[in-house]
Design an enzyme around this catalytic site. Structure first.
Site, PDB file in Angstrom:
ATOM      1  N   ASP A  81      29.563  37.969  29.959  1.00 30.01           N
ATOM      2  CA  ASP A  81      28.262  37.296  29.962  1.00 30.01           C
ATOM      3  C   ASP A  81      27.395  37.760  31.118  1.00 30.01           C
ATOM      4  OD1 ASP A  81      30.291  36.064  31.553  1.00 30.01           O
ATOM      5  OD2 ASP A  81      28.862  34.472  32.027  1.00 30.01           O
ATOM      6  N   GLU A  82      26.109  37.562  30.949  1.00 32.49           N
ATOM      7  CA  GLU A  82      25.132  37.699  32.038  1.00 32.49           C
ATOM      8  C   GLU A  82      25.315  38.969  32.880  1.00 32.49           C
ATOM      9  OE1 GLU A  82      24.242  33.059  33.025  1.00 32.49           O
ATOM     10  OE2 GLU A  82      26.070  33.861  33.875  1.00 32.49           O
ATOM     11  N   ALA A  83      25.502  40.099  32.208  1.00 34.88           N
ATOM     12  CA  ALA A  83      25.641  41.356  32.942  1.00 34.88           C
ATOM     13  C   ALA A  83      24.241  41.903  33.248  1.00 34.88           C
ATOM     14  CB  ALA A  83      26.472  42.336  32.125  1.00 34.88           C
ATOM     15  N   HIS A 127      29.816  39.034  37.197  1.00 32.70           N
ATOM     16  CA  HIS A 127      30.610  37.913  37.724  1.00 32.70           C
ATOM     17  C   HIS A 127      31.845  38.427  38.467  1.00 32.70           C
ATOM     18  CE1 HIS A 127      28.385  34.605  35.780  1.00 32.70           C
ATOM     19  NE2 HIS A 127      28.186  35.460  34.795  1.00 32.70           N
TER      20      HIS A 127
END
Ligand code: TNX
Length: 526
Positions: free
Chosen positions: A331-333, A268
């Site tokens: 998150d969401e790496a 992100h």
């Protein structure tokens, strides 16, 4: 039964009030006081008795002769003056119809006691936060018209009795995504006003993402000036100067909300990567991004320069943050290997500690080694794999505190139904009952109830670009999140809650909040 009797008594009493002001016409709906317990979040206990208090042109607000006492009184007076048209002087001596008292008692850091009768209303608390929350209760006990900013007819009745109230959880948060679309200082303040009414105490700001970096960092100025120059859909974006940000922090603190800033890392981060080529492993800056994909970007975990960057950002952000927490995302790496993710978190968490802050991360942080004292924000859903749930539960058994933000319950950006014009649906549709009807203490299998620090309702903004859109998604689910965070489990009951929720509608109308008229809620006829 007691509740019904209580309301009947109140109705009878309201008709008999004589305070020297004009008599209350019998049978007029405005002449009955809101039942004492009809507040969101539900108070820990409410015992109605006796006659209501009636504000009149001579009502004074009595406060302690301290700065905090006076401030609480001034806030209450500012709230009540426009609609009542009364002067409501704030005084430290002599008789007063409404008293705000700071005094030691069994109220905790945020709790309060409210006593009301023909003689007046007294709110007592240990701390200014408790007085503030008590004032929000008083506000909801008054007719919805009190929210209007022009003089209204009244009468201004407060049901008689005693409320003793304190929160179930210390963390009652709401998150605003100001990265996917930028929201300015006044827009954030407007949301803070909504949060204060429902006794939230944390404002989590998602300050950076692929689509925009929203906070000025002096040592890396292009983050804001370039990385903040767009948003989803290609609009102009924007960012907070440090003065802007301090103003948000001050405004929130005045309403007893602590700002929790988030810089999402290592993924992100496209806005940062686009602003500084040196943050990329290949030394090449990608273009700015205005789409809505997630998980494609990553800081360069192997480069020392990355940690200079993190150190500078965390140092400057910590200096702007009077609160205890700093959220590092995580998150969401999807484009970072597990080994790199663990290595990154091992280096970044000590930086947060070095600047005196406690780490908060999205629950993927539990795939690494959460620092002592760190909190993990769980955003899974019913369909999350048992293995992932167990990873979070194991961390919780190991001392990591949990903030619960189940996506299929508390994600305010999820559509209510398939017909909702805004929002996303990756976690399913989240109607009002589904959002409210669960228990934080027993929610995550294998996680001890004592690990749960509270709840938080995130409002992601891929599809939202105006305050009106934010409010349509937040109302009526946001008050449910507040109740899950504040009210004792024993008060949890959808059939009663939906009635209290319906009773809020005139207040939202008065406040100019355009809400979703869920068919699950028995709204009053317009
Ligand atoms: C998941 S929740 C995300 C966000 C999105 C959101 C949309 C989380 C930690 N990551 O990047 O905006 O879903 O609902």
């Amino acid at each position: 039964m007691t509740r019904i009797l209580g309301s009947l008594l109140l109705v009878a009493a309201a008709g008999a009030v004589t305070t020297g002001a004009a008599p209350v016409p019998k049978g007029s709906p405005a002449a009955t006081a809101t039942p004492l317990g009809q507040v969101i979040p539900a108070p820990a206990s409410a015992a109605p008795y006796g006659a209501p208090y009636r504000l009149d042109p001579g009502t004074r607000i009595g406060v302690d002769p301290t700065r905090e006492g006076r401030r609480a009184g001034d806030q209450l007076a500012a709230l009540l003056r426009p609609a009542t048209g009364y002067r409501l002087p704030v005084t430290t001596h002599g008789a007063a119809g409404i008293r705000l008292r700071l005094a030691k008692g069994p109220y905790g850091a945020e709790g309060y006691r409210l006593d009301s009768g023909r003689w007046g209303v007294t709110i007592t608390a240990n701390e200014p936060a408790g007085l503030f929350h008590g004032v929000q209760t008083l506000r909801q006990l008054l007719p919805a018209a009190v929210e209007r900013r022009t003089p209204q007819p009244g009468p201004w009745l407060v049901a008689g009795g005693t409320i003793k109230d304190a929160p179930r959880y210390a963390w009652r948060g709401a998150m605003l995504d100001v990265s996917r679309h930028f929201f300015g200082v006044d827009e954030v303040k407007r949301y803070v006003d909504r949060l204060a009414l429902y006794k939230f105490n944390k404002l989590h700001l998602h300050l950076s993402d692929d689509q925009g970096w929203r906070i000025a960092i002096d040592s890396w100025p292009r983050l804001a000036t370039y990385g903040g120059s767009t948003e989803v859909g290609g609009g102009p974006g924007g960012y907070y100067t440090k003065a802007d940000y301090r103003e948000i922090v001050r405004y929130a603190a005045d309403r007893h909300l602590e700002v929790v800033p988030e810089i999402d890392m290592p993924s992100h981060t496209n806005a940062a990567l686009a602003s500084y080529a040196e943050l990329n492993c290949d030394g090449v800056a990608p273009p700015l991004y205005t789409g809505t994909d997630v998980g494609f970007s990553s800081l360069c975990v192997a480069k020392d320069r990355t940690y200079d960057f993190v150190d500078d950002v965390v140092r400057e952000l910590a200096a702007l943050t009077p609160g205890r927490y700093l959220h590092i995302g995580g998150d969401e790496a999807h484009s970072t290997s597990h080994e790199d993710y663990v290595a990154f978190m091992d280096r970044v968490q000590p930086i947060v500690a070095k600047y005196g802050k406690t780490v908060v991360g999205w629950h993927q942080l539990t795939a690494a080694k959460p620092a002592p004292g760190a909190l993990a924000q769980y955003w899974g859903l019913d369909g999350t794999s048992a293995a992932e749930k167990e990873q979070v539960a194991a961390a919780a058994r190991n001392g990591t505190g949990l903030i619960l933000s189940p996506a299929d319950r508390l994600y305010l950006d999820m559509k209510y139904t398939k017909d909702t014009p805004l929002g996303l649906a990756w976690a399913g549709y989240v109607e009002v009952q589904r959002s409210y009807d669960w228990d934080p203490a027993s929610y995550l299998p294998g996680a001890p109830a004592s690990a749960v620090r509270g709840v938080e309702a995130p409002l992601w903004a891929e599809t939202l670009s105006t305050p009106e859109q934010q409010e349509f998604m937040a109302f009526p689910r946001l008050p449910g999140a507040a109740e899950l965070g504040w009210s004792p489990a024993a008060t949890h009951d959808w059939d009663r809650y939906k009635v209290r929720l319906a009773a809020q509608a005139p207040r939202w109308d008065a406040l100019g909040i355009g809400f979703y008229h869920s068919a699950q809620v028995p709204w009053p006829a317009a």
